[in-house]
Motif scaffolding. Structure first.
Motif, PDB file in Angstrom:
ATOM      1  N   MET A   2      -5.148   2.889   1.877  1.00 12.61           N
ATOM      2  CA  MET A   2      -5.285   3.363   0.565  1.00 12.61           C
ATOM      3  C   MET A   2      -6.686   4.140   0.394  1.00 12.61           C
ATOM      4  O   MET A   2      -6.626   5.118  -0.086  1.00 12.61           O
TER       5      MET A   2
ATOM      6  N   GLU B 101       1.115   9.163  -5.822  1.00 18.89           N
ATOM      7  CA  GLU B 101       1.657  10.782  -5.831  1.00 18.89           C
ATOM      8  C   GLU B 101       2.394  11.143  -6.896  1.00 18.89           C
ATOM      9  O   GLU B 101       2.211  12.456  -7.347  1.00 18.89           O
TER      10      GLU B 101
ATOM     11  N   THR C 259       0.668  -1.223  -0.103  1.00 21.58           N
ATOM     12  CA  THR C 259      -0.018   0.029  -0.162  1.00 21.58           C
ATOM     13  C   THR C 259       0.607   1.390  -0.006  1.00 21.58           C
ATOM     14  O   THR C 259       0.597   2.199  -0.810  1.00 21.58           O
TER      15      THR C 259
ATOM     16  N   GLN D 134      -7.897  13.087  -1.502  1.00 22.14           N
ATOM     17  CA  GLN D 134      -7.698  13.455  -2.762  1.00 22.14           C
ATOM     18  C   GLN D 134      -8.741  14.099  -3.628  1.00 22.14           C
ATOM     19  O   GLN D 134      -9.469  13.405  -4.161  1.00 22.14           O
TER      20      GLN D 134
ATOM     21  N   TRP E 258      -6.248   7.451   2.428  1.00 23.42           N
ATOM     22  CA  TRP E 258      -5.413   8.384   1.545  1.00 23.42           C
ATOM     23  C   TRP E 258      -6.190   9.053   0.409  1.00 23.42           C
ATOM     24  O   TRP E 258      -6.422  10.229   0.266  1.00 23.42           O
TER      25      TRP E 258
ATOM     26  N   ILE F 136       0.847   4.193  -2.894  1.00 20.44           N
ATOM     27  CA  ILE F 136       0.499   5.439  -2.748  1.00 20.44           C
ATOM     28  C   ILE F 136       1.621   6.368  -3.172  1.00 20.44           C
ATOM     29  O   ILE F 136       1.259   7.339  -3.704  1.00 20.44           O
TER      30      ILE F 136
END
Length: 191
Positions: free
Chosen positions: A107, A81, A73, A114, A110, A77
Motif C-alpha cells: 500500500m 483506484e 491490501t 499517486q 502504491w 488498492i
C-alpha cells in the motif's frame, strides 16, 4: 495540507446473513421472532465520505464499495483506484484508521506513486473521529436492522438502499461530521 483538496474519511465494515438484532415496536408481551438460516456468509463494505476543504458547497460526496469476503491490501488498492476516478483526479487527503492493510508495504509503495493522494492516519483507538462509523451505524440501525435475508444479495440490496437514502439526504453526511466534533471551514480570504 492542500487547501484545495477533498478531505476524505475511509472505513470498512462487514455484513453477514446473521441479522442485526434491534429493538422493535412490537406490542408489549409479543416478542417478534427472527427466523433465519444460521449462515456465516460475509461481505465487506468500504465507504469514503469526502468534504471539500475550501468549498464546502461542493460536498459531501460518498463513494461506496461492496465485495464478498474481506478486504486485503490488493482489494483496498482497487477501492482507491475507484476513488481516484470518483474524484476525477482532484487532490484528496485520505484519512483512515490503523487497519494493517492500510499500512502494508504494498500500500505504501502504491501510494507514493499517486500524485493526487495524501495519506493521514486517525489516532489509534479513535473511531469516534471517523464520520464513516456513523454511516455504518445508520445503515445497521435502519436498513439492516432485524433483516433475515436468505441470500447475501438480500443484505447487499438493503445496504445499497441505505447508501441511496444517505446520498439523497444532503444533511445526513454533514451530521455525521458534526457528531465527530470535527469541522470543515473554508479559508478566510486575505485582506
Amino acid at each position: 495540507m492542500n487547501k484545495r483538496a477533498w478531505i476524505v474519511f475511509l472505513d470498512e465494515s462487514g455484513i453477514s446473513l446473521l441479522p442485526q438484532v434491534r429493538r422493535t415496536y412490537a406490542p408489549r408481551g409479543r416478542t417478534p421472532l427472527l427466523r433465519h438460516r444460521l449462515n456465516w456468509k460475509r461481505a465487506s463494505m468500504a465507504a469514503a465520505l469526502g468534504y471539500h476543504a475550501a468549498e464546502p458547497d461542493r460536498g459531501p460526496r460518498l463513494c461506496f464499495h461492496l465485495k464478498p469476503g474481506s478486504y486485503d491490501t490488493i482489494a483496498l488498492i482497487e477501492v482507491l483506484e475507484q476513488l481516484k476516478v470518483f474524484y476525477r483526479g482532484e487532490q484528496v487527503v485520505l484519512i483512515r484508521d490503523g487497519l494493517s492493510a492500510h499500512w502494508s508495504r504494498a500500500m505504501q509503495a502504491w501510494a507514493t506513486e499517486q500524485d493526487w493522494l495524501t495519506l493521514e492516519r486517525l489516532p489509534a483507538y479513535a473511531p469516534e473521529l471517523n464520520p464513516v462509523e456513523l454511516l455504518w451505524s445508520s445503515l445497521k440501525k435502519r436498513e439492516l436492522a432485524n433483516l433475515a435475508g436468505d441470500h447475501l444479495a438480500d443484505v447487499a440490496d438493503a445496504t445499497e438502499q441505505g447508501i441511496h437514502r444517505i446520498n439523497h439526504n444532503r444533511q445526513l453526511p454533514w451530521s455525521f461530521l458534526t457528531h465527530t466534533g470535527l469541522t470543515i471551514h473554508p479559508p478566510t480570504p486575505p485582506n
